[in-house]
Write an enzyme that holds these catalytic residues in place. Structure first.
Site, PDB file in Angstrom:
ATOM      1  N   LYS A 184       0.821  -1.220   0.000  1.00 27.64           N
ATOM      2  CA  LYS A 184       0.000   0.000   0.000  1.00 27.64           C
ATOM      3  C   LYS A 184       0.857   1.273   0.000  1.00 27.64           C
ATOM      4  O   LYS A 184       2.070   1.210   0.183  1.00 27.64           O
ATOM      5  CB  LYS A 184      -0.976  -0.035   1.170  1.00 27.64           C
ATOM      6  CG  LYS A 184      -1.959  -1.223   1.100  1.00 27.64           C
ATOM      7  CD  LYS A 184      -3.019  -1.060   0.023  1.00 27.64           C
ATOM      8  CE  LYS A 184      -3.695  -2.329  -0.453  1.00 27.64           C
ATOM      9  NZ  LYS A 184      -4.494  -3.077   0.480  1.00 27.64           N
TER      10      LYS A 184
HETATM   11  C1  PLP Z   1      -5.571  -4.230   0.807  1.00 25.06           C
HETATM   12  C2  PLP Z   1      -7.044  -4.042   0.831  1.00 25.06           C
HETATM   13  C3  PLP Z   1      -7.830  -4.340   1.963  1.00 25.06           C
HETATM   14  C4  PLP Z   1      -7.285  -5.089   3.131  1.00 25.06           C
HETATM   15  O1  PLP Z   1      -6.240  -4.444   3.752  1.00 25.06           O
HETATM   16  P1  PLP Z   1      -5.435  -5.229   4.897  1.00 25.06           P
HETATM   17  O2  PLP Z   1      -4.694  -4.127   5.595  1.00 25.06           O
HETATM   18  O3  PLP Z   1      -4.518  -6.175   4.177  1.00 25.06           O
HETATM   19  O4  PLP Z   1      -6.413  -5.914   5.755  1.00 25.06           O
HETATM   20  C5  PLP Z   1      -9.164  -3.998   1.958  1.00 25.06           C
HETATM   21  N1  PLP Z   1      -9.737  -3.423   0.883  1.00 25.06           N
HETATM   22  C6  PLP Z   1      -9.033  -3.170  -0.238  1.00 25.06           C
HETATM   23  C7  PLP Z   1      -9.729  -2.511  -1.381  1.00 25.06           C
HETATM   24  C8  PLP Z   1      -7.676  -3.477  -0.311  1.00 25.06           C
HETATM   25  O5  PLP Z   1      -6.992  -3.252  -1.439  1.00 25.06           O
END
Ligand code: PLP
Length: 385
Positions: A184
């Site tokens: 991210k």
């Molecule tokens: C990465 C992601 C999540 C989950 O995030 P985590 O921190 O891994 O739990 C939820 N929604 C979307 C759209 C994502 O890309």
């Protein structure tokens, strides 16, 4: 052609992050403590959020938000199929039903004009996702939520930092969930943040730590006491100070990371926008895109190969890519439980079949970006109809 493989999205961790983690490991407090509190404060300040609660994932933040709102069995939550499965999974976790609404053809965000048709007396909330970092069209969504007494929970896993009509995503009073997963825009390896009002977050904080009315940091500190009460069977969703050590420095670098992401996206768009075989992502004039993903869409009728082969050809040219996302209704659990067919959400499905996410991260050099552009154009030249 490039002689080494270009990975899709490695993290960009500097010496500052490493030193801060070491400092935490050498301290007497490694789990939720002073650095997590400091990270929450700075994150809240950065967004202008009413409050911020650090957790161990975005999935945990979304789940905690639903439970805090009292959403459970018999309830329905409206969301998009064009997302990572976690968005829908958390609705299942609380025993509610995810109701998918198809997406807009340009942004691939939930289409507000289709939401009203999906409402039932059981609808309790709307959960939009800011796909790829482009904010969903929040004004009409808020209007529908207000008119029908529904909660609004934003999945902002991609939207850091992003603005909708001048307002930072996460600065509003409704719950908004961010992800700090390894790929991210800001990473703590695993981690997340829930923003919202202090009252809401105080309830969420209890749920996120066993349902205990006092957190361990206060209990074991000098001013603390051994006594606590469990008021609800809560979860174990707290962030550690090791994770927050990464987050503190990643947050400082975020404006520069974002500037570079924007620059790379602009270079891709300049290179691809004139090609009839390719469709570049949009940025509507009333938003600021977080550019988490650069989702290039293929005009399949102008090419002799499909998306899978296009990805294979890029891989042979040493370019790593990905696909965002396999629409949730195509996964066996959802398909079998609710009887979905792929065409039930045609905009999501058809765009899935032609989407490729190109490498987009601040660690890319100009040379890397040129290599990606050259490889994409080379595949187009070889396989255009
Ligand atoms: C990465 C992601 C999540 C989950 O995030 P985590 O921190 O891994 O739990 C939820 N929604 C979307 C759209 C994502 O890309």
């Amino acid at each position: 052609m490039r002689d080494s493989f270009l990975p899709f999205s490695p993290p960009l961790i500097g010496e500052e992050e490493i030193q801060e983690v070491v400092d935490t490991l050498r301290s007497e407090w490694i789990t939720t403590g002073p650095k997590t509190k400091e990270f929450e404060r700075r994150f809240q300040e950065f967004l202008g959020a009413p409050g911020a609660l650090a957790l161990n994932s975005c999935t945990a933040a979304l789940h905690t938000a639903l439970v805090t709102l009292g959403i459970g069995p018999g309830d329905e939550v409206i969301t998009t199929p064009h997302t990572f499965a976690a968005t829908a999974n958390v609705i299942e976790h609380v025993g509610a039903r995810p109701v998918f609404v198809d997406v807009e053809p340009d942004t691939l965000n939930i289409d507000p004009s289709r939401i009203e048709a999906a409402l039932t007396p059981r609808t309790r909330a709307i959960m939009p996702v800011h796909f790829a970092g482009h904010p969903a069209d929040l004004d009409p969504i808020r209007e529908i939520a207000q008119a029908h007494g529904l909660a609004l929970i934003e999945d902002a896993a991609h939207a850091l930092p992003a603005r909708y009509r001048g307002q930072m995503i996460g600065s509003s009073r409704n719950p908004v969930a961010f992800s700090f997963y390894a790929t991210k825009n800001l990473t703590t390896a695993e981690g997340g943040m829930l923003t919202g009002t202090p009252d809401f977050l105080a309830k969420a904080a209890v749920l996120a730590l066993h349902g205990m009315t006092r957190d361990a940091w206060k209990r074991y500190g000098k001013e603390g006491s051994w006594y606590y009460e469990v008021t609800v069977p809560g979860f174990k969703y707290n962030m550690t100070d090791i994770q927050a050590s990464l987050g503190l420095h990643q947050l400082r670098k975020l404006p520069e990371f974002h500037r570079r992401r924007r620059e790379i996206a602009a270079r891709y768009t300049a290179a691809f926008s004139e090609r009839e075989e390719l469709v570049v992502p949009v940025e509507r004039p009333d938003v600021e895109h977080a550019w988490h993903l650069y989702v290039l869409r293929l005009n399949l009728s102008a090419l002799t190969i499909d998306r899978a082969r296009f990805i294979e050809e890029l891989k042979q040219r040493n370019i790593g890519t990905s696909v965002h996302f396999i629409p949730v209704h195509l996964h066996p659990y959802y398909r079998e439980k609710y009887g979905y067919r792929p065409e039930d959400f045609p905009v999501s499905y058809e765009n899935y079949l032609r989407s490729i996410s190109l490498p987009l991260h601040p660690g890319l050099s100009d040379r890397d970006v040129d290599d990606v552009i050259e490889a994409v154009l080379d595949v187009v030249r070889e396989f255009r109809r």
